[in-house]
Design an enzyme around this catalytic site. Structure first.
Site, PDB file in Angstrom:
ATOM      1  N   ASP A  53      -1.853 -18.392   2.144  1.00  0.00           N
ATOM      2  CA  ASP A  53      -2.919 -19.049   1.137  1.00  0.00           C
ATOM      3  C   ASP A  53      -4.177 -19.886   1.809  1.00  0.00           C
ATOM      4  O   ASP A  53      -4.929 -21.044   2.410  1.00  0.00           O
ATOM      5  CB  ASP A  53      -2.324 -19.348  -0.060  1.00  0.00           C
ATOM      6  CG  ASP A  53      -0.794 -20.693  -0.157  1.00  0.00           C
ATOM      7  OD1 ASP A  53      -0.616 -20.648   1.078  1.00  0.00           O
ATOM      8  OD2 ASP A  53      -0.662 -20.759  -0.925  1.00  0.00           O
TER       9      ASP A  53
ATOM     10  N   LYS B 199       3.915 -15.374   3.546  1.00  0.00           N
ATOM     11  CA  LYS B 199       4.214 -16.091   2.689  1.00  0.00           C
ATOM     12  C   LYS B 199       5.222 -15.862   2.763  1.00  0.00           C
ATOM     13  O   LYS B 199       6.471 -15.970   1.295  1.00  0.00           O
ATOM     14  CB  LYS B 199       3.570 -15.383   1.003  1.00  0.00           C
ATOM     15  CG  LYS B 199       3.374 -15.828   0.016  1.00  0.00           C
ATOM     16  CD  LYS B 199       2.049 -17.226  -0.245  1.00  0.00           C
ATOM     17  CE  LYS B 199       2.879 -18.469  -1.570  1.00  0.00           C
ATOM     18  NZ  LYS B 199       1.615 -19.020  -1.752  1.00  0.00           N
TER      19      LYS B 199
ATOM     20  N   ASP C  28      -6.101  -6.761   4.668  1.00  0.00           N
ATOM     21  CA  ASP C  28      -7.236  -6.565   3.583  1.00  0.00           C
ATOM     22  C   ASP C  28      -7.809  -7.854   3.046  1.00  0.00           C
ATOM     23  O   ASP C  28      -9.289  -7.616   3.300  1.00  0.00           O
ATOM     24  CB  ASP C  28      -6.414  -5.563   2.101  1.00  0.00           C
ATOM     25  CG  ASP C  28      -7.943  -5.007   2.126  1.00  0.00           C
ATOM     26  OD1 ASP C  28      -8.990  -4.887   2.443  1.00  0.00           O
ATOM     27  OD2 ASP C  28      -7.817  -4.988   0.925  1.00  0.00           O
TER      28      ASP C  28
ATOM     29  N   TYR D  98       0.872  -1.424  -0.505  1.00  0.00           N
ATOM     30  CA  TYR D  98       0.148  -0.011  -0.267  1.00  0.00           C
ATOM     31  C   TYR D  98       0.949   1.067   0.066  1.00  0.00           C
ATOM     32  O   TYR D  98       0.611   2.233  -0.582  1.00  0.00           O
ATOM     33  CB  TYR D  98      -0.838  -0.228   0.885  1.00  0.00           C
ATOM     34  CG  TYR D  98      -1.878  -0.733   1.501  1.00  0.00           C
ATOM     35  CD1 TYR D  98      -2.026  -2.083   0.867  1.00  0.00           C
ATOM     36  CD2 TYR D  98      -3.069  -0.324   1.471  1.00  0.00           C
ATOM     37  CE1 TYR D  98      -3.432  -2.724   1.255  1.00  0.00           C
ATOM     38  CE2 TYR D  98      -4.567  -0.906   0.816  1.00  0.00           C
ATOM     39  CZ  TYR D  98      -4.851  -2.361   1.155  1.00  0.00           C
ATOM     40  OH  TYR D  98      -5.887  -3.099   1.285  1.00  0.00           O
TER      41      TYR D  98
ATOM     42  N   ASP E  36     -11.992  -9.365   4.516  1.00  0.00           N
ATOM     43  CA  ASP E  36     -13.323  -9.314   3.702  1.00  0.00           C
ATOM     44  C   ASP E  36     -13.691 -11.351   4.440  1.00  0.00           C
ATOM     45  O   ASP E  36     -15.207 -11.303   4.146  1.00  0.00           O
ATOM     46  CB  ASP E  36     -13.209  -8.726   2.896  1.00  0.00           C
ATOM     47  CG  ASP E  36     -13.545  -7.762   2.626  1.00  0.00           C
ATOM     48  OD1 ASP E  36     -13.258  -6.715   3.205  1.00  0.00           O
ATOM     49  OD2 ASP E  36     -14.030  -6.999   1.996  1.00  0.00           O
TER      50      ASP E  36
END
Ligand code: IPM
Ligand code: MN
Length: 367
Positions: free
Chosen positions: A221, A189, A245, A141, A249
């Site tokens: 993942d 990751k 982020d 970001y 959700d």
């Protein structure tokens, strides 16, 4: 006590849910010997329309001189053609950077009363209570260099993290776990990314200061899969900005609706509270938005900024009671059950339940 809150309604359903959040705080101010003062300012698309910029200096100054900032939502398809920093979202990202809060707390809890609103089997989400601690000021970001070279049709972003940035948010996650079920899952990751390798080694180091907390590491993942297949295995999830982020959700599926999710951003000059749901332009202005994410964000404000933990818990109980009584906004409605209410009615119902509890709390103290 006087407590000043900068209210930034923003776009879409933002103004509707902010009104209900403010209603709750006003009701509380009436009981407590505290006075909440509200100052409304423009942000996002609303600010672009009124001032030509998504974060006017007057808004930023007001936020920096407040005790807390409460934001509704930003984002509008009207500005999709603008470059990232000029869009409504650019205003929110600059605000986050200026306020300096690096730890974004996003709880996702399964309430039995609305378990049937989740597409997941009730048996899977039963008892799920996850807190995502999202790093908010680094990663893709904000890192430089970034760019879009339209001549060569190449665009790029950078994911950069320093040990210091990772350490400070990791500490917040461990401290939160201490007040919960003593478990942190750090999500990265590290099988591919160097930033994740630094992330993992830093988190392991911080963990030494919290020997009572159980730490595990998980690839992002795999985490995405476990969140929907076995959400109750998680307590605190600690992760970087973009992963957080996306996962937050996804975690909304546990609660039954994105409209239920609250957030608090702490660690900076002034703490920032916002529901996670976004501007929802498709239902804006219809009076059908779910204010519970915003009201749950008020509970977080009471706990973290106003230092009113009992009132925060009362407000969370009030939300639960209203759902248990069968009241639903349309995002939670099922054709066969519940009473469908609008954003204002839902706010009024929670206020009523909350005031009932405050009444008992204060009359108890009076005897
Ligand atoms: C969120 C939102 C924001 C983000 C947008 C509006 C910039 O999606 O708070 O999750 O990506 O952080
Ligand atoms: Mn998001």
């Amino acid at each position: 006590m006087s407590f000043k809150i900068a209210v930034l309604p923003g776009d879409g359903v933002g103004p509707e849910v902010c009104r209900e959040a403010v209603r709750i705080l006003r009701a509380l101010g009436h009981f407590h010997h505290s006075e909440f003062r509200f100052e409304e300012h423009a942000i996002g698309g609303a600010a672009i329309r009124a001032h030509g910029t998504p974060l006017p200096q007057s808004t930023l100054d007001a936020c920096l001189s407040s005790d807390a900032v409460f934001l509704g939502a930003v984002g509008s398809p009207d500005f999709d053609h603008l470059p990232p920093e000029e869009r409504p979202e650019g205003g929110l990202l600059r605000l986050r950077a200026e306020l300096g809060g690096f730890a974004n707390l996003r709880p996702a809890v399964s309430f039995p009363a609305i378990a049937d609103c989740s597409p997941l089997k009730s048996s899977r989400i039963e008892g799920a209570d996850v807190l995502i601690v999202r790093e908010l000021l680094g990663g893709l970001y904000f890192s430089e260099p970034r760019g879009f070279d339209k001549n060569s049709d190449v665009a790029f972003n950078t994911m950069r993290y320093s040990r210091r940035e990772i350490e400070r948010v990791a500490r917040v996650a461990f401290e939160q776990a201490r007040q919960r079920r003593q478990k942190v899952t750090s999500v990265d990751k590290a099988n591919v990314l160097e930033t994740s390798q630094l992330w993992r080694s830093t988190v392991n180091q911080v963990a030494k200061d919290f020997p009572e907390i159980k730490l595990d590491h998980m690839y992002v993942d795999a985490c995405a899969m476990h969140l929907v297949s076995n959400p109750s295995r998680f307590d605190v999830i600690l992760t970087e900005n973009l992963f957080g982020d996306i996962l937050s959700d996804e975690a909304a599926v546990i609660t039954g609706s994105l409209g239920m999710l609250a957030s608090a951003t702490i660690g900076g000059k002034v703490d920032l509270y916002e529901p996670v749901h976004g501007s929802a332009p498709d239902i804006a202005g219809k009076g059908t938005a779910n204010p519970l994410g915003a009201i749950a964000s008020v509970a977080m404000l009471l706990r973290h900024s106003a230092k009113m933990p009992h009132e925060a818990s009362d407000l969370e109980t009030a939300i639960r009671q209203v759902l248990e009584a069968g009241h639903r906004t349309s995002d939670l409605a099922r054709p066969t059950r519940g009473y469908v209410v609008g954003v204002r009615e839902m706010g009024a119902l929670v206020e009523q339940a909350f005031v009932g509890m405050l009444d008992r709390r204060f009359s108890y103290h009076a005897v």
